[in-house]
Design a protein around this motif. Sequence first.
Motif, PDB file in Angstrom:
ATOM      1  N   GLU A  15       0.411 -26.835 -24.652  1.00  0.00           N
ATOM      2  CA  GLU A  15      -0.734 -25.975 -24.969  1.00  0.00           C
ATOM      3  C   GLU A  15      -1.180 -25.192 -23.740  1.00  0.00           C
ATOM      4  O   GLU A  15      -1.529 -24.023 -23.834  1.00  0.00           O
ATOM      5  N   SER A  16      -1.157 -25.829 -22.594  1.00  0.00           N
ATOM      6  CA  SER A  16      -1.665 -25.177 -21.380  1.00  0.00           C
ATOM      7  C   SER A  16      -0.769 -24.043 -20.892  1.00  0.00           C
ATOM      8  O   SER A  16      -1.242 -23.068 -20.344  1.00  0.00           O
ATOM      9  N   ILE A  17       0.538 -24.175 -21.079  1.00  0.00           N
ATOM     10  CA  ILE A  17       1.439 -23.120 -20.612  1.00  0.00           C
ATOM     11  C   ILE A  17       1.997 -22.296 -21.771  1.00  0.00           C
ATOM     12  O   ILE A  17       2.887 -21.468 -21.583  1.00  0.00           O
ATOM     13  N   ASP A  18       1.444 -22.530 -22.974  1.00  0.00           N
ATOM     14  CA  ASP A  18       1.776 -21.745 -24.165  1.00  0.00           C
ATOM     15  C   ASP A  18       3.265 -21.787 -24.506  1.00  0.00           C
ATOM     16  O   ASP A  18       3.933 -20.759 -24.601  1.00  0.00           O
ATOM     17  N   ILE A  42      10.466 -25.383 -14.852  1.00  0.00           N
ATOM     18  CA  ILE A  42       9.888 -25.255 -13.512  1.00  0.00           C
ATOM     19  C   ILE A  42       8.371 -25.246 -13.592  1.00  0.00           C
ATOM     20  O   ILE A  42       7.692 -25.995 -12.878  1.00  0.00           O
ATOM     21  N   LEU A  43       7.831 -24.408 -14.466  1.00  0.00           N
ATOM     22  CA  LEU A  43       6.377 -24.299 -14.597  1.00  0.00           C
ATOM     23  C   LEU A  43       5.738 -25.637 -14.972  1.00  0.00           C
ATOM     24  O   LEU A  43       4.755 -26.057 -14.370  1.00  0.00           O
ATOM     25  N   SER A  44       6.330 -26.323 -15.934  1.00  0.00           N
ATOM     26  CA  SER A  44       5.744 -27.590 -16.375  1.00  0.00           C
ATOM     27  C   SER A  44       5.894 -28.679 -15.303  1.00  0.00           C
ATOM     28  O   SER A  44       5.001 -29.518 -15.139  1.00  0.00           O
ATOM     29  N   THR A  45       6.988 -28.658 -14.555  1.00  0.00           N
ATOM     30  CA  THR A  45       7.162 -29.633 -13.473  1.00  0.00           C
ATOM     31  C   THR A  45       6.165 -29.372 -12.351  1.00  0.00           C
ATOM     32  O   THR A  45       5.561 -30.307 -11.812  1.00  0.00           O
ATOM     33  N   LEU A  46       5.959 -28.105 -12.009  1.00  0.00           N
ATOM     34  CA  LEU A  46       4.951 -27.766 -10.998  1.00  0.00           C
ATOM     35  C   LEU A  46       3.551 -28.133 -11.496  1.00  0.00           C
ATOM     36  O   LEU A  46       2.709 -28.579 -10.723  1.00  0.00           O
ATOM     37  N   PHE A  47       3.334 -27.972 -12.783  1.00  0.00           N
ATOM     38  CA  PHE A  47       2.061 -28.379 -13.382  1.00  0.00           C
ATOM     39  C   PHE A  47       1.856 -29.887 -13.199  1.00  0.00           C
ATOM     40  O   PHE A  47       0.780 -30.338 -12.801  1.00  0.00           O
ATOM     41  N   LEU A  73      -2.395 -23.880 -11.368  1.00  0.00           N
ATOM     42  CA  LEU A  73      -1.838 -23.998 -12.719  1.00  0.00           C
ATOM     43  C   LEU A  73      -2.877 -24.709 -13.556  1.00  0.00           C
ATOM     44  O   LEU A  73      -3.068 -25.918 -13.443  1.00  0.00           O
ATOM     45  N   THR A  74      -3.590 -23.971 -14.376  1.00  0.00           N
ATOM     46  CA  THR A  74      -4.713 -24.545 -15.117  1.00  0.00           C
ATOM     47  C   THR A  74      -4.310 -24.952 -16.517  1.00  0.00           C
ATOM     48  O   THR A  74      -3.235 -24.636 -16.995  1.00  0.00           O
ATOM     49  N   LEU A  75      -5.247 -25.595 -17.147  1.00  0.00           N
ATOM     50  CA  LEU A  75      -5.028 -26.124 -18.485  1.00  0.00           C
ATOM     51  C   LEU A  75      -5.810 -25.358 -19.548  1.00  0.00           C
ATOM     52  O   LEU A  75      -6.363 -25.964 -20.451  1.00  0.00           O
ATOM     53  N   LYS A  76      -5.907 -24.064 -19.450  1.00  0.00           N
ATOM     54  CA  LYS A  76      -6.608 -23.257 -20.459  1.00  0.00           C
ATOM     55  C   LYS A  76      -7.909 -23.923 -20.904  1.00  0.00           C
ATOM     56  O   LYS A  76      -8.128 -24.135 -22.097  1.00  0.00           O
ATOM     57  N   GLY A  77      -8.731 -24.322 -19.971  1.00  0.00           N
ATOM     58  CA  GLY A  77     -10.034 -24.866 -20.306  1.00  0.00           C
ATOM     59  C   GLY A  77     -10.053 -26.342 -20.643  1.00  0.00           C
ATOM     60  O   GLY A  77     -11.102 -26.913 -20.892  1.00  0.00           O
ATOM     61  N   LEU A  78      -8.909 -27.000 -20.676  1.00  0.00           N
ATOM     62  CA  LEU A  78      -8.872 -28.423 -20.981  1.00  0.00           C
ATOM     63  C   LEU A  78      -9.212 -29.228 -19.734  1.00  0.00           C
ATOM     64  O   LEU A  78      -8.771 -28.906 -18.642  1.00  0.00           O
ATOM     65  N   ASP A  79      -9.977 -30.270 -19.889  1.00  0.00           N
ATOM     66  CA  ASP A  79     -10.385 -31.091 -18.753  1.00  0.00           C
ATOM     67  C   ASP A  79      -9.515 -32.349 -18.718  1.00  0.00           C
ATOM     68  O   ASP A  79      -9.497 -33.112 -19.681  1.00  0.00           O
ATOM     69  N   LEU A  80      -8.791 -32.530 -17.622  1.00  0.00           N
ATOM     70  CA  LEU A  80      -7.901 -33.683 -17.505  1.00  0.00           C
ATOM     71  C   LEU A  80      -8.519 -34.842 -16.723  1.00  0.00           C
ATOM     72  O   LEU A  80      -7.879 -35.843 -16.506  1.00  0.00           O
ATOM     73  N   SER A  81      -9.755 -34.674 -16.254  1.00  0.00           N
ATOM     74  CA  SER A  81     -10.332 -35.738 -15.416  1.00  0.00           C
ATOM     75  C   SER A  81     -10.769 -36.933 -16.238  1.00  0.00           C
ATOM     76  O   SER A  81     -10.824 -36.962 -17.394  1.00  0.00           O
TER      77      SER A  81
END
Length: 149
Positions: free
Chosen positions: A33-36, A10-15, A141-149
Amino acid sequence: MLSRASKYAILSTLFLAEHSSKDKKISVKVIAESIDVPSPFLAKLFQQLVRGKIISSTKGPNGGFFLTEKNSKKNVLDIIENIDGLNKFNDCFLGLNECDSKNPCPVHFIVEPFKNSLLGKFRDKTIQEFSQEISEMGRVLTLKGLDLS
């Protein structure tokens, strides 16, 4: 009530609903990595979700996972059913073998409305609606500091 696998799915799909598109695919490694979550575990969940047409994927250098408009219209109950089935919602809260309206456990009639309410929420809202609701609540739902842009 939900297994760890269902929670991660669920968490990863919402992400994905919040961060991906057909033009912006995300790898299992980045999401894990982002959701550990261990990457191999999430990869297996994603295989199930792709087979169940809950999420989409492409292979290759620009490959990854994303949600189509059709995927986004699925509901959270579809995710749970795909990963665990719906038997957990029918199981007795206290773990008794026989528990239903005819043979209730001591908490059956307290827990039953909660279960039905939860099932209704999971069934009646799409993945996109859940994602949007989370965003409106200010919970990104963030990516622990990772930039996806």
